[in-house]
Design a protein around this motif. Structure first.
Motif, short mmCIF file in Angstrom:
data_model
loop_
_atom_site.label_atom_id
_atom_site.label_comp_id
_atom_site.label_asym_id
_atom_site.label_seq_id
_atom_site.Cartn_x
_atom_site.Cartn_y
_atom_site.Cartn_z
N PRO A 96 0.80 -1.23 0.00
CA PRO A 96 0.00 0.00 0.00
C PRO A 96 0.83 1.27 0.00
O PRO A 96 0.49 2.25 -0.66
N ALA A 97 1.95 1.27 0.73
CA ALA A 97 2.79 2.47 0.77
C ALA A 97 3.42 2.75 -0.58
O ALA A 97 3.44 3.89 -1.06
N ASP A 98 3.93 1.71 -1.25
CA ASP A 98 4.52 1.90 -2.57
C ASP A 98 3.45 2.28 -3.58
O ASP A 98 3.66 3.14 -4.45
N SER A 99 2.27 1.65 -3.49
CA SER A 99 1.21 1.95 -4.43
C SER A 99 0.76 3.40 -4.31
O SER A 99 0.45 4.06 -5.30
N ALA A 100 0.76 3.93 -3.08
CA ALA A 100 0.34 5.31 -2.87
C ALA A 100 1.30 6.30 -3.52
O ALA A 100 0.92 7.43 -3.82
N LEU A 101 2.54 5.89 -3.74
CA LEU A 101 3.51 6.77 -4.37
C LEU A 101 3.13 7.13 -5.80
O LEU A 101 3.64 8.09 -6.36
N LEU A 102 2.22 6.35 -6.36
CA LEU A 102 1.93 6.51 -7.78
C LEU A 102 0.93 7.62 -8.09
O LEU A 102 0.45 7.72 -9.20
N VAL A 103 0.61 8.46 -7.12
CA VAL A 103 -0.32 9.55 -7.40
C VAL A 103 0.33 10.88 -7.02
O VAL A 103 -0.14 11.58 -6.14
N PRO A 104 1.46 11.26 -7.67
CA PRO A 104 2.13 12.50 -7.32
C PRO A 104 1.58 13.72 -8.04
O PRO A 104 2.05 14.82 -7.84
N LEU A 129 -5.89 -5.35 -7.40
CA LEU A 129 -6.97 -4.64 -8.03
C LEU A 129 -7.69 -3.72 -7.06
O LEU A 129 -8.18 -2.64 -7.44
N ARG A 130 -7.75 -4.09 -5.79
CA ARG A 130 -8.33 -3.20 -4.79
C ARG A 130 -7.49 -1.94 -4.61
O ARG A 130 -8.02 -0.85 -4.41
N HIS A 131 -6.16 -2.09 -4.67
CA HIS A 131 -5.29 -0.91 -4.61
C HIS A 131 -5.55 0.00 -5.81
O HIS A 131 -5.57 1.23 -5.67
N VAL A 132 -5.74 -0.60 -6.97
CA VAL A 132 -6.00 0.18 -8.17
C VAL A 132 -7.29 0.99 -8.01
O VAL A 132 -7.32 2.20 -8.26
N ALA A 133 -8.35 0.32 -7.57
CA ALA A 133 -9.64 1.00 -7.42
C ALA A 133 -9.55 2.13 -6.40
O ALA A 133 -10.12 3.21 -6.59
N ALA A 134 -8.80 1.91 -5.32
CA ALA A 134 -8.68 2.92 -4.28
C ALA A 134 -7.90 4.14 -4.74
O ALA A 134 -8.13 5.26 -4.28
N ALA A 135 -6.95 3.94 -5.68
CA ALA A 135 -6.09 5.04 -6.12
C ALA A 135 -6.72 5.90 -7.21
O ALA A 135 -6.29 7.02 -7.42
N ASP A 137 -9.36 8.34 -9.13
CA ASP A 137 -10.09 9.53 -8.70
C ASP A 137 -11.56 9.20 -8.50
O ASP A 137 -12.29 8.93 -9.46
N GLN A 138 -12.02 9.19 -7.25
CA GLN A 138 -13.39 8.78 -6.96
C GLN A 138 -14.41 9.79 -7.49
O GLN A 138 -15.54 9.42 -7.83
N ALA A 139 -14.04 11.06 -7.57
CA ALA A 139 -14.98 12.08 -8.01
C ALA A 139 -15.14 12.10 -9.53
O ALA A 139 -16.26 12.11 -10.05
N ARG A 140 -14.03 12.07 -10.24
CA ARG A 140 -14.08 12.18 -11.70
C ARG A 140 -14.16 10.82 -12.39
O ARG A 140 -14.46 10.73 -13.57
N GLY A 141 -13.86 9.75 -11.64
CA GLY A 141 -13.88 8.42 -12.24
C GLY A 141 -12.60 8.13 -13.00
O GLY A 141 -11.75 9.00 -13.19
N GLY A 142 -12.45 6.91 -13.45
CA GLY A 142 -11.26 6.52 -14.19
C GLY A 142 -11.41 5.12 -14.73
O GLY A 142 -12.39 4.42 -14.44
N ILE A 143 -10.44 4.70 -15.52
CA ILE A 143 -10.49 3.35 -16.08
C ILE A 143 -9.18 2.63 -15.81
O ILE A 143 -8.12 3.25 -15.68
N PHE A 144 -9.29 1.32 -15.69
CA PHE A 144 -8.15 0.43 -15.58
C PHE A 144 -8.16 -0.44 -16.83
O PHE A 144 -9.18 -1.05 -17.17
#
Length: 293
Positions: A96-104, A129-135, A137-144
């Motif tokens: 989770p810590a490394d995954s969070a780095l991906l939103v700078p 995949l849960r990390h992906v969904a959490a990262a 943008d919940q407001a604007r949406g996104g695709i994987f």
């Protein structure tokens, strides 16, 4: 935001499809940010950034030497001040810590990119995949977006010589060792010198768990994505057409080059469906819909 990972990359075609998927399932606003997990040399992320100063991308991979090579060769194609658009990070996508780095780039739109081939079992893949969904943008949406391959052509031993028309270089794809119980497959890419000799010191080795489209769709649903779609190509699709360009400007016309003949599965004609019996390649597009308000 687009999230992406591809095993064999044809950046122009891949990015053209990503933008099309984003427009279809999220909306008309232009995506700004791409995240590439298991990014290797980050060719896709760098090509994305080259498409405009408003674009940004981050890539995550476990192998520092590979990242360094990508920064020198693919990152440098951005030139000068544009290099700040691309961030390449060393880390584990399951952490989770490394995954969070991906939103700078918090101001960027919601695109990202990722590949399932390195997630070896269902627990790890669902966690990822849960990390992906959490990262996203919940407001604007996104695709994987991810690609899969399968069918008899992907499950038997074979040797395929290939040639990249853009670089003039060749390679041989050697596929061996498929286990029908564990669904693991091993493969090797053997690069060839300009004179046709194999450059064995540059071999790349793969050990993949072969996932089916229904398996991945179900795991995406459990991970929190609202909808999933697939686009398919017969006869192994991408695995049999890997001559994509190594660079792109990012314009609509140029990004469209290198596309394989991918269509929504429900739109395939009977002949195309018959080809799927021999082998297939598919994009999986998971959508996190924008939240109202």
């Amino acid at each position: 935001m687009i999230w992406w990972k591809m095993a064999v990359q044809s950046p122009r075609g891949d990015l053209s499809y990503c933008r099309r998927f984003h427009q279809t399932y999220i909306g008309s606003h232009e995506p700004r940010h791409l995240r590439e997990d298991f990014c290797g040399t980050a060719l896709l992320a760098a090509t994305w950034c080259r498409g405009g100063v408003f674009r940004s991308a981050v890539g995550l991979d476990l192998d520092r030497p590979t990242l360094d090579w990508g920064a020198r060769h693919n990152g440098e194609m951005l030139g000068g001040s544009a290099q700040h658009q691309l961030a390449l990070l060393e880390g584990n996508v399951l952490d989770p810590a490394d995954s969070a780095l991906l939103v700078p780039f918090p101001e960027a739109g919601p695109e990202a990119s990722a590949s399932q081939s390195s997630a070896s079992d269902e627990t790890h893949l669902l966690r990822y995949l849960r990390h992906v969904a959490a990262a996203l943008d919940q407001a604007r949406g996104g695709i994987f977006v991810a690609d899969l391959l399968g069918g008899p052509a992907a499950e038997r031993d074979l040797t395929l010589p290939r040639h990249n028309s853009t670089t003039g270089l060749g390679y041989t794809w050697v596929q061996s060792g498929f286990d029908p119980v564990t669904r693991r497959m091993t493969g090797t890419i053997r690069l060839r010198e300009m004179d046709g000799r194999e450059a064995r010191r540059y071999n790349f080795h793969y050990d993949w768990r072969m996932w089916t489209v229904p398996d991945v769709r179900e795991l995406l649903r459990q991970a929190g994505f609202s909808t999933t779609y697939d686009a398919s190509a017969g006869d192994g699709g991408r695995t049999s057409d890997t001559s994509g360009s190594q660079e792109a400007s990012g314009s609509d016309s140029e990004e469209s080059e290198g596309e394989a003949d991918f269509q929504p599965h429900e739109d395939l004609d009977p002949e195309a469906r018959q080809r799927l019996q021999r082998g297939w390649s598919a994009y999986i597009v998971a959508v996190l819909a924008p939240q109202p308000g």
